[in-house]
Design a protein around this motif. Structure first.
Motif, PDB file in Angstrom:
ATOM      1  N   ASN A  64       0.820  -1.212   0.000  1.00  0.00           N
ATOM      2  CA  ASN A  64       0.000   0.000   0.000  1.00  0.00           C
ATOM      3  C   ASN A  64       0.854   1.263   0.000  1.00  0.00           C
ATOM      4  OD1 ASN A  64      -2.395  -1.348  -0.133  1.00  0.00           O
ATOM      5  ND2 ASN A  64      -2.941  -1.064   2.014  1.00  0.00           N
ATOM      6  N   ALA A  68       0.117   3.910  -2.973  1.00  0.00           N
ATOM      7  CA  ALA A  68      -0.601   5.139  -2.614  1.00  0.00           C
ATOM      8  C   ALA A  68      -0.151   6.382  -3.384  1.00  0.00           C
ATOM      9  CB  ALA A  68      -0.495   5.379  -1.109  1.00  0.00           C
ATOM     10  N   TYR A  74      -5.921   2.196  -4.495  1.00  0.00           N
ATOM     11  CA  TYR A  74      -5.195   1.047  -3.965  1.00  0.00           C
ATOM     12  C   TYR A  74      -6.078   0.158  -3.098  1.00  0.00           C
ATOM     13  CZ  TYR A  74      -4.374   4.227   0.016  1.00  0.00           C
ATOM     14  OH  TYR A  74      -4.526   5.114   1.062  1.00  0.00           O
ATOM     15  N   LEU A  75      -7.120   0.706  -2.482  1.00  0.00           N
ATOM     16  CA  LEU A  75      -8.032  -0.139  -1.707  1.00  0.00           C
ATOM     17  C   LEU A  75      -8.863  -1.027  -2.629  1.00  0.00           C
ATOM     18  CD1 LEU A  75      -9.251   2.283   1.111  1.00  0.00           C
ATOM     19  CD2 LEU A  75      -7.569   0.433   1.272  1.00  0.00           C
ATOM     20  N   SER A  78      -6.520  -3.766  -3.667  1.00  0.00           N
ATOM     21  CA  SER A  78      -6.349  -4.718  -2.578  1.00  0.00           C
ATOM     22  C   SER A  78      -7.567  -5.621  -2.432  1.00  0.00           C
ATOM     23  CB  SER A  78      -6.090  -3.961  -1.274  1.00  0.00           C
ATOM     24  OG  SER A  78      -5.937  -4.853  -0.189  1.00  0.00           O
TER      25      SER A  78
END
Length: 207
Positions: A64, A68, A74-75, A78
């Protein structure tokens, strides 16, 4: 990497605690050796296991941190890899950073779509004609899919790495891209950066 990108993370605190625990065990092992008060073999085996756990945690934490500065999504990324991992759907995802990847890849199908985890997951659904290649992410968009990456020039025969993993390493040997790989055989997730492969935490590979 900005310092603020990685501050106040629960995973960071877990890393610190795990490393402090390893230091404690090392000191106890040294004391045992100095005083001849026992055998350190079992303690060393435990420390080895802890190191492997810490390596995986650190890779997840820094993933992350690496993402970022270059994408706000990025979430979503993920979440996507967690879902792909649990379903054992193979995937290869390139996140472009400072260097353009254009000189190093064979371009696939243009998309130019806003990045969401359901769309990213759907590309790698078995049977989708785009699922075998690599998705290229630029900033907050899925730029293209079914891209072909260069394979690593290193000899990886002893590690039995598949084509996806060798392609991930190969691209990161030539530019600063970060490449995520999901194994369709095991569901394990890794990311490649600077020509090295790092395993990361998923729900299907708990600590």
């Amino acid at each position: 990497m900005k310092k603020s990108d990685c501050d106040f993370s629960p995973l960071k605190q877990q890393l610190i605690e795990q490393l402090e625990d390893i230091v404690l065990h090392l000191r106890e092992g040294i004391h045992t050796l100095k005083t001849d008060s026992g055998c350190t073999l079992s303690r060393l085996e435990s420390i080895k296991d802890q190191f492997e756990t810490v390596e995986t945690m650190a890779a997840s934490f820094y993933l992350n941190c690496y993402l970022a500065p270059f994408t706000d999504k990025y979430l979503d990324i993920s979440t996507c890899i967690q879902h792909l991992s649990s379903q054992r759907h193979g995937a290869l995802i390139v996140i472009e950073r400072k260097d353009s990847v254009d000189p190093f890849i064979r371009p696939g199908t243009p998309m130019g779509a806003a990045l969401t985890h359901p769309l990213l997951e759907s590309i790698f659904y078995p049977g989708n004609p785009l699922h075998d290649g690599a998705v290229l992410i630029r900033s907050n968009k899925i730029f293209s899919a079914a891209n072909i990456l260069p394979l690593s020039s290193q000899n990886w025969s002893d590690k039995k790495l598949g084509t996806r993993h060798r392609a991930a390493i190969g691209l990161t040997e030539t530019c600063d891209a970060l490449v995520l790989v999901v194994s369709e055989e095991t569901g394990k997730v890794s990311f490649a950066v600077d020509g090295k492969l790092h395993p990361i935490i998923t729900a299907s590979s708990p600590l």
